[in-house]
Design a protein around this motif. Structure first.
Motif: not given
Ligand code: SAM
Ligand code: 2KA
Ligand code: SF4
Ligand code: MG
Length: 214
Positions: A24, A31, A36-37, A86-88, A91, A112-113, A136
């Motif tokens: 992410c 967060c 997870t980044w 996630g994370g995102e 992706m 999701t973001s 982001g």
């Protein structure tokens, strides 16, 4: 991948298989999944070790869609709801995964973001949690807002409400709106309760954290 109870938003209380995708770029300072980044090669482990993981760590593993379906079968999961987070998760192109899951009788949900295009089966429930003031990029924010089934906004201060209202003013949305207090802080929770009552929005508390489950 793990099985638990969905702790947040409209599906709170639903037994769910979680698929947590690594990576992410958004960088929210509060967060709760900072492990997870980054997707670092040194943190790559086998699927077997990934399934045996206890607790949070930046290790990750790659699985094909067929392998994910096999894991669900072999782990003996009972849930019929699958949360991809996630994370995102956006992706990645989630079309094949969500289509195979939906076809096999699972209801899919993504968290999701909104920083990437949402690529899923059309029946996938989209929980959108926009982070407009983070690093982001939002090239397709209006498309994400239109696609979302619920908006779940993390809050601690008045500024977060101003941001949410600016988002809602971008279109004529009839969606479920949830405020989620950041990190169970009592001031954030009291503020979220007060604002939900004033605005007629819903409250999402992270029930799994109060229950001490994953
Ligand atoms: C960890 S994120 C992963 C999915 C995606 N990156 C996103 O932000 O929507 C899942 C959800 O947890 C929320 N969240 C993350 N950290 C939180 C915290 N400390 N307190 C409350 N909610 C949090 C996010 O806003 C999002 O709704
Ligand atoms: N039980 C449980 N519910 C959740 N809902 C969203 C989560 C997430 O991390 O995206 C989450 C999570 O980590 N655990
Ligand atoms: S977008 Fe989601 S995963 Fe990424 S930093 Fe923010 S809360 Fe964490
Ligand atoms: Mg979580």
């Amino acid at each position: 991948m793990f099985e638990t109870i969905q702790g947040e938003g409209a599906y709170t209380g639903t037994p769910s298989i979680f698929i947590r995708l690594q990576g992410c770029p958004v960088g929210c300072p509060w967060c709760d999944t900072q492990q997870t980044w980054y997707v670092e090669e040194k943190d790559k482990i086998s699927a077997k070790d990934m399934l045996a993981k206890q607790g949070d760590s930046p290790t990750w593993s790659t699985l094909t869609v067929a392998e994910i379906m096999l894991v669900i079968e072999q782990q003996g999961y009972h849930a019929k709801h699958v949360v991809i987070t996630g994370g995102e998760p956006c992706m990645y192109d989630l079309t094949e995964l969500t289509t195979v899951l939906q076809t096999a009788g699972y209801q899919c949900q993504i968290e999701t973001s909104g920083t990437f295009e949402i690529k899923t089966h059309t029946d996938t429930w989209v929980t959108l949690s926009p982070k407009v003031n983070m690093k982001g990029k939002y090239p397709i924010l209006d498309t994400c807002l239109a696609r979302a089934n619920e908006i779940k906004h993390p809050v601690a201060t008045e500024q977060h409400i101003i941001e949410l209202e600016a988002l809602l003013a971008r279109g004529d949305f009839t969606k479920l709106i949830y405020l989620q207090p950041i990190s169970q802080k009592s001031r954030a929770t009291e503020f979220a309760i007060k604002t939900c009552i004033e605005k007629n929005w819903r409250l999402s508390i992270q029930t799994h954290k109060y229950l001490n489950i994953s």
